[in-house]
Design an enzyme around this catalytic site. Structure first.
Site, PDB file in Angstrom:
ATOM      1  N   PHE A  87       0.851  -1.196   0.000  1.00  0.00           N
ATOM      2  CA  PHE A  87       0.000   0.000   0.000  1.00  0.00           C
ATOM      3  C   PHE A  87       0.892   1.254   0.000  1.00  0.00           C
ATOM      4  O   PHE A  87       1.949   1.264   0.635  1.00  0.00           O
ATOM      5  CB  PHE A  87      -0.874  -0.046   1.254  1.00  0.00           C
ATOM      6  CG  PHE A  87      -2.026   0.907   1.239  1.00  0.00           C
ATOM      7  CD1 PHE A  87      -3.176   0.621   0.514  1.00  0.00           C
ATOM      8  CD2 PHE A  87      -1.965   2.095   1.946  1.00  0.00           C
ATOM      9  CE1 PHE A  87      -4.246   1.499   0.506  1.00  0.00           C
ATOM     10  CE2 PHE A  87      -3.037   2.984   1.936  1.00  0.00           C
ATOM     11  CZ  PHE A  87      -4.178   2.681   1.216  1.00  0.00           C
ATOM     12  N   ARG A 141     -12.294  -4.313  -7.680  1.00  0.00           N
ATOM     13  CA  ARG A 141     -12.239  -5.047  -6.412  1.00  0.00           C
ATOM     14  C   ARG A 141     -13.643  -5.330  -5.911  1.00  0.00           C
ATOM     15  O   ARG A 141     -14.450  -4.417  -5.743  1.00  0.00           O
ATOM     16  CB  ARG A 141     -11.463  -4.256  -5.352  1.00  0.00           C
ATOM     17  CG  ARG A 141      -9.969  -4.300  -5.543  1.00  0.00           C
ATOM     18  CD  ARG A 141      -9.244  -3.858  -4.285  1.00  0.00           C
ATOM     19  NE  ARG A 141      -9.862  -2.676  -3.666  1.00  0.00           N
ATOM     20  CZ  ARG A 141      -9.399  -2.089  -2.586  1.00  0.00           C
ATOM     21  NH1 ARG A 141      -8.328  -2.572  -1.973  1.00  0.00           N
ATOM     22  NH2 ARG A 141      -9.989  -1.023  -2.093  1.00  0.00           N
ATOM     23  N   TYR A 165     -11.706   0.923  10.056  1.00  0.00           N
ATOM     24  CA  TYR A 165     -12.890   1.370   9.300  1.00  0.00           C
ATOM     25  C   TYR A 165     -13.205   0.457   8.120  1.00  0.00           C
ATOM     26  O   TYR A 165     -14.145   0.704   7.388  1.00  0.00           O
ATOM     27  CB  TYR A 165     -12.726   2.823   8.822  1.00  0.00           C
ATOM     28  CG  TYR A 165     -11.441   3.117   8.093  1.00  0.00           C
ATOM     29  CD1 TYR A 165     -11.285   2.772   6.760  1.00  0.00           C
ATOM     30  CD2 TYR A 165     -10.383   3.738   8.740  1.00  0.00           C
ATOM     31  CE1 TYR A 165     -10.101   3.024   6.093  1.00  0.00           C
ATOM     32  CE2 TYR A 165      -9.198   4.001   8.087  1.00  0.00           C
ATOM     33  CZ  TYR A 165      -9.058   3.634   6.761  1.00  0.00           C
ATOM     34  OH  TYR A 165      -7.884   3.882   6.106  1.00  0.00           O
ATOM     35  N   LYS A 166     -12.400  -0.599   7.929  1.00  0.00           N
ATOM     36  CA  LYS A 166     -12.668  -1.540   6.838  1.00  0.00           C
ATOM     37  C   LYS A 166     -13.561  -2.661   7.376  1.00  0.00           C
ATOM     38  O   LYS A 166     -14.709  -2.398   7.698  1.00  0.00           O
ATOM     39  CB  LYS A 166     -11.347  -2.005   6.244  1.00  0.00           C
ATOM     40  CG  LYS A 166     -10.644  -0.833   5.536  1.00  0.00           C
ATOM     41  CD  LYS A 166      -9.254  -1.129   5.008  1.00  0.00           C
ATOM     42  CE  LYS A 166      -8.727   0.133   4.316  1.00  0.00           C
ATOM     43  NZ  LYS A 166      -7.300   0.044   3.999  1.00  0.00           N
ATOM     44  N   ASP A 195       1.165  -5.089   8.356  1.00  0.00           N
ATOM     45  CA  ASP A 195       0.013  -4.228   8.111  1.00  0.00           C
ATOM     46  C   ASP A 195      -1.199  -5.146   7.941  1.00  0.00           C
ATOM     47  O   ASP A 195      -1.252  -5.942   6.994  1.00  0.00           O
ATOM     48  CB  ASP A 195       0.258  -3.391   6.845  1.00  0.00           C
ATOM     49  CG  ASP A 195      -0.864  -2.395   6.580  1.00  0.00           C
ATOM     50  OD1 ASP A 195      -2.009  -2.682   6.964  1.00  0.00           O
ATOM     51  OD2 ASP A 195      -0.585  -1.344   5.961  1.00  0.00           O
TER      52      ASP A 195
HETATM   53  C1  LIG Z   1      -6.486   1.174   4.015  1.00  0.00           C
HETATM   54  C2  LIG Z   1      -5.046   0.891   4.219  1.00  0.00           C
HETATM   55  C3  LIG Z   1      -4.227   1.821   4.898  1.00  0.00           C
HETATM   56  C4  LIG Z   1      -4.823   3.120   5.334  1.00  0.00           C
HETATM   57  O1  LIG Z   1      -4.053   3.901   6.153  1.00  0.00           O
HETATM   58  P1  LIG Z   1      -4.738   5.200   6.817  1.00  0.00           P
HETATM   59  O2  LIG Z   1      -3.689   5.820   7.601  1.00  0.00           O
HETATM   60  O3  LIG Z   1      -5.923   4.721   7.595  1.00  0.00           O
HETATM   61  O4  LIG Z   1      -5.226   6.056   5.699  1.00  0.00           O
HETATM   62  C5  LIG Z   1      -2.914   1.477   5.136  1.00  0.00           C
HETATM   63  N1  LIG Z   1      -2.415   0.279   4.701  1.00  0.00           N
HETATM   64  C6  LIG Z   1      -3.187  -0.616   4.016  1.00  0.00           C
HETATM   65  C7  LIG Z   1      -2.613  -1.929   3.569  1.00  0.00           C
HETATM   66  C8  LIG Z   1      -4.515  -0.325   3.752  1.00  0.00           C
HETATM   67  O5  LIG Z   1      -5.278  -1.197   3.094  1.00  0.00           O
END
Ligand SMILES: *Cc1c(COP(=O)(O)O)cnc(C)c1O
Length: 407
Positions: A131, A382, A233-234, A208
């Protein structure tokens, strides 16, 4: 095509978690939601939780609320997450900040600790498909600490495999940063084995868990994981911008010094002393005042996850993604769509990615029709299937709409 309708009907009828769907706000409409892996649906009960909080807790207890419960909330929610979702014993998980900020604090703390123990360890290993936040942070930390980045280049339709990691790590590796479920392909990394390989080379691993927390169980303690972060939030349904969580194994607490020390991470918060001394335990990884309002929906979602059980959630997730792959094989493959996700359910997380050059336009059209997947560059659609809020019928309806849009 009647065959698929029957399969969806039978799968919903046999689904032990089917009734949970009715507890989500908006689930009664015909809208198809394929993006619970980016922003989970809210629970209907959360409207009451929020208004009660404003009236009774914030409005009634006022500043006393901090002493009475809010100071402890990041840790009590963290422990519940640890027990129900992460496989972490109490005292190792805290809720606060964003994933980005926690990744920064903990990757840097891990890097500094490794470097202090052995100055030759100056590399951070990360994959090109990770990411963006993870890659940017690793590059920034390498830059500010005179380290170096070592890049892995996994298959974009797969993810990092143990042998690829082993080939890239050694006596110069300080930290490895990996995603448990790849945000694009949905590939599920073998976290236990990758952690073991990293440790064999003397490296620490930061996981992560954004795309696995709440849908794929982890066993952080049993796998010997060092550090993990993830968002709420996911699949954890905390709502837009709800704070992230961090796990740090107890054995590392003393040695890790995070780079944003604040009054909330000091050993005696209200002493407000002249010198900073980090708190014992997970409090040392906080910085400022925790975002209490942002944690309320997460508490409701954890009630549900505790009732459903993460093993049952994972079982339904595998069944949902398998059904999506089956429907795609029948309806979408003939239209030129290919699967950009591992085919074996045990090798993927909670979403399935479908590739076709027209997917960007398809996504725009579907959103207008109340079918909500998301698009990931270059050509991936997705299909995020959140087990507690998604039905098999909804999955079939949405994938039929993809076929119609492509035609
Ligand atoms: C959604 C996501 C993030 C999001 O990070 P935020 O700081 O909440 O914006 C980070 N890493 C991965 C792998 C994600 O899917």
């Amino acid at each position: 095509m009647k065959e698929l309708d029957r399969e969806a009907h039978d799968a919903d009828a046999a689904d032990p978690l089917a009734s949970f769907r009715d507890l989500f706000a908006g689930a009664e409409t015909e809208l198809v939601y394929f993006d619970g892996n980016s922003l989970g649906r809210p629970l209907a009960a959360t409207a009451g939780t929020l208004s009660d909080f404003v009236r009774d807790a914030w409005g009634g207890r006022l500043i006393r609320g901090w002493d009475e419960s809010w100071m402890q909330l990041p840790f009590t929610l963290g422990d519940r997450l640890g027990a129900s979702v992460l496989g972490a014993a109490a005292g190792q998980t805290v809720v606060g900040d964003s994933t980005t900020v926690l990744l920064y604090k903990l990757v840097r703390a891990a890097f500094d600790a490794q470097r202090a123990a052995d100055p030759a360890r100056r590399e951070i290993v990360v994959d090109r498909d990770n990411f963006p936040t993870d890659r940017y942070i690793v590059e920034a930390i390498a830059g500010e600490r005179s380290g170096a980045v070592r890049w892995l280049t996994p298959d974009p339709a797969g993810g990092v495999e143990p042998d690829e990691l082993s080939a890239a790590i050694g006596s110069e590796t300080a930290v490895v940063v990996l995603s448990h479920v790849a945000y694009r392909s949905g590939h599920l990394a073998d976290a236990a084995e990758l952690t073991r390989r990293a440790h064999a080379a003397g490296a620490l691993v930061v996981w992560d868990l954004c795309h696995s927390a709440g849908v794929v169980p982890t066993e952080l303690d049993a796998w010997g994981v060092d550090i993990a972060v993830g968002c709420t939030y996911k699949y954890l349904g905390g709502g837009p911008g709800s704070p992230a969580f961090a796990y740090v194994a107890t054995r590392h607490h003393e040695a890790l010094h995070q780079p944003i020390p604040g009054w909330m991470s000091a050993d005696d918060v209200f002493a407000m002393g002249a010198d900073y001394r980090p708190a014992a335990g997970m409090r040392r990884f906080l910085s400022g005042t925790p975002p209490i309002v942002g944690m309320l929906a997460l508490g409701d979602m954890l009630d549900m996850i505790e009732r459903a059980g993460i093993a049952a959630i994972r079982a339904k997730s595998e069944a949902l993604t398998a059904f999506a792959v089956r429907v795609s094989d029948v309806l979408l493959a003939p239209l030129g769509v290919s699967l950009a996700t591992p085919r074996e359910p045990e090798r993927r997380g909670g979403h399935v990615t479908l590739s076709h050059p027209a997917m960007r336009e398809v996504t725009t059209r579907l959103w207008r029709e109340d079918v909500l997947p998301d698009f990931r560059f270059p050509d991936g659609l997705r299909i995020g299937l959140s087990p507690l809020s998604t039905s098999f019928r909804e999955t079939l309806t949405g994938l039929r709409a993809v076929a119609d849009a492509l035609r």
